[in-house]
Design a protein around this motif. Sequence first.
Motif, mmCIF file in Angstrom:
data_model
loop_
_atom_site.group_PDB
_atom_site.id
_atom_site.type_symbol
_atom_site.label_atom_id
_atom_site.label_comp_id
_atom_site.label_asym_id
_atom_site.label_seq_id
_atom_site.Cartn_x
_atom_site.Cartn_y
_atom_site.Cartn_z
ATOM 1 N N ARG A 268 0.869 -1.173 0.000
ATOM 2 C CA ARG A 268 0.000 0.000 0.000
ATOM 3 C C ARG A 268 0.903 1.219 0.000
ATOM 4 N N ASN A 269 0.637 2.163 -0.891
ATOM 5 C CA ASN A 269 1.430 3.393 -0.977
ATOM 6 C C ASN A 269 0.684 4.545 -0.321
ATOM 7 N N TRP A 270 1.447 5.368 0.373
ATOM 8 C CA TRP A 270 0.909 6.572 1.000
ATOM 9 C C TRP A 270 1.384 7.771 0.197
ATOM 10 N N CYS A 271 0.499 8.726 -0.023
ATOM 11 C CA CYS A 271 0.849 9.948 -0.730
ATOM 12 C C CYS A 271 1.748 10.803 0.153
ATOM 13 N N GLY A 272 2.761 11.417 -0.461
ATOM 14 C CA GLY A 272 3.658 12.289 0.275
ATOM 15 C C GLY A 272 3.133 13.711 0.410
ATOM 16 N N GLU A 273 2.007 14.007 -0.237
ATOM 17 C CA GLU A 273 1.461 15.365 -0.234
ATOM 18 C C GLU A 273 0.195 15.503 0.608
ATOM 19 N N CYS A 274 -0.558 14.414 0.753
ATOM 20 C CA CYS A 274 -1.816 14.465 1.502
ATOM 21 C C CYS A 274 -1.994 13.131 2.226
ATOM 22 N N GLY A 275 -3.130 12.881 2.782
ATOM 23 C CA GLY A 275 -3.368 11.670 3.558
ATOM 24 C C GLY A 275 -3.831 10.464 2.763
ATOM 25 N N PHE A 276 -3.807 10.548 1.437
ATOM 26 C CA PHE A 276 -4.287 9.448 0.597
ATOM 27 C C PHE A 276 -3.401 8.215 0.755
ATOM 28 N N LYS A 277 -4.040 7.055 0.778
ATOM 29 C CA LYS A 277 -3.307 5.795 0.734
ATOM 30 C C LYS A 277 -4.044 4.857 -0.218
ATOM 31 N N THR A 278 -3.288 4.069 -0.960
ATOM 32 C CA THR A 278 -3.877 3.165 -1.934
ATOM 33 C C THR A 278 -4.469 1.958 -1.234
ATOM 34 N N ALA A 279 -5.236 1.187 -1.963
ATOM 35 C CA ALA A 279 -5.763 -0.075 -1.440
ATOM 36 C C ALA A 279 -4.632 -1.103 -1.410
ATOM 37 N N TRP A 280 -4.777 -2.138 -0.583
ATOM 38 C CA TRP A 280 -3.792 -3.212 -0.551
ATOM 39 C C TRP A 280 -3.834 -3.955 -1.877
ATOM 40 N N GLY A 281 -2.683 -4.315 -2.380
ATOM 41 C CA GLY A 281 -2.603 -5.066 -3.627
ATOM 42 C C GLY A 281 -1.165 -5.438 -3.925
ATOM 43 N N THR A 282 -0.929 -5.846 -5.156
ATOM 44 C CA THR A 282 0.440 -6.153 -5.553
ATOM 45 C C THR A 282 1.228 -4.852 -5.610
ATOM 46 N N GLN A 283 2.527 -4.981 -5.691
ATOM 47 C CA GLN A 283 3.365 -3.781 -5.723
ATOM 48 C C GLN A 283 3.041 -2.921 -6.936
ATOM 49 N N SER A 284 2.866 -3.553 -8.095
ATOM 50 C CA SER A 284 2.578 -2.777 -9.307
ATOM 51 C C SER A 284 1.196 -2.133 -9.250
ATOM 52 N N GLN A 285 0.200 -2.816 -8.679
ATOM 53 C CA GLN A 285 -1.140 -2.228 -8.545
ATOM 54 C C GLN A 285 -1.097 -0.997 -7.648
ATOM 55 N N SER A 286 -0.389 -1.120 -6.536
ATOM 56 C CA SER A 286 -0.294 -0.014 -5.590
ATOM 57 C C SER A 286 0.425 1.183 -6.211
ATOM 58 N N GLU A 287 1.502 0.909 -6.939
ATOM 59 C CA GLU A 287 2.235 1.999 -7.593
ATOM 60 C C GLU A 287 1.378 2.679 -8.650
ATOM 61 N N ARG A 288 0.604 1.905 -9.414
ATOM 62 C CA ARG A 288 -0.263 2.474 -10.455
ATOM 63 C C ARG A 288 -1.328 3.374 -9.817
ATOM 64 N N GLN A 289 -1.904 2.937 -8.697
ATOM 65 C CA GLN A 289 -2.909 3.751 -8.008
ATOM 66 C C GLN A 289 -2.300 5.054 -7.510
ATOM 67 N N GLN A 290 -1.068 4.984 -7.018
ATOM 68 C CA GLN A 290 -0.412 6.190 -6.527
ATOM 69 C C GLN A 290 -0.117 7.150 -7.684
ATOM 70 N N ILE A 291 0.350 6.628 -8.798
ATOM 71 C CA ILE A 291 0.623 7.475 -9.971
ATOM 72 C C ILE A 291 -0.660 8.142 -10.448
ATOM 73 N N ASP A 292 -1.747 7.365 -10.509
ATOM 74 C CA ASP A 292 -3.036 7.940 -10.930
ATOM 75 C C ASP A 292 -3.499 9.024 -9.962
ATOM 76 N N HIS A 293 -3.294 8.808 -8.664
ATOM 77 C CA HIS A 293 -3.663 9.808 -7.662
ATOM 78 C C HIS A 293 -2.869 11.096 -7.868
ATOM 79 N N TYR A 294 -1.572 10.974 -8.048
ATOM 80 C CA TYR A 294 -0.742 12.163 -8.252
ATOM 81 C C TYR A 294 -1.140 12.899 -9.529
ATOM 82 N N ARG A 295 -1.436 12.139 -10.568
ATOM 83 C CA ARG A 295 -1.810 12.761 -11.839
ATOM 84 C C ARG A 295 -3.077 13.604 -11.689
#
Length: 76
Positions: free
Chosen positions: A4-31
Amino acid sequence: MAYRNWCGECGFKTAWGTQSQSERQQIDHYRSHHPGIRPGGQVETNQKNPSGSSFGCLPLIGIAMLVLILAASCRR
């Protein structure tokens, strides 16, 4: 293992998943929420077995010992 990835700018955190799924969710959030900022923050790992007990075979050993004790006490 789940990630699970945590955003460095706000309190957002991704759902639990594989490493690539979590990274993709974080990239989409930042975008969508922090355009122009490179994704950052922290990665959290969950090493527990999602399909079983975190104690491994300890409960099974305990049950086996209990059965043996009961069997020994019931002998005539």
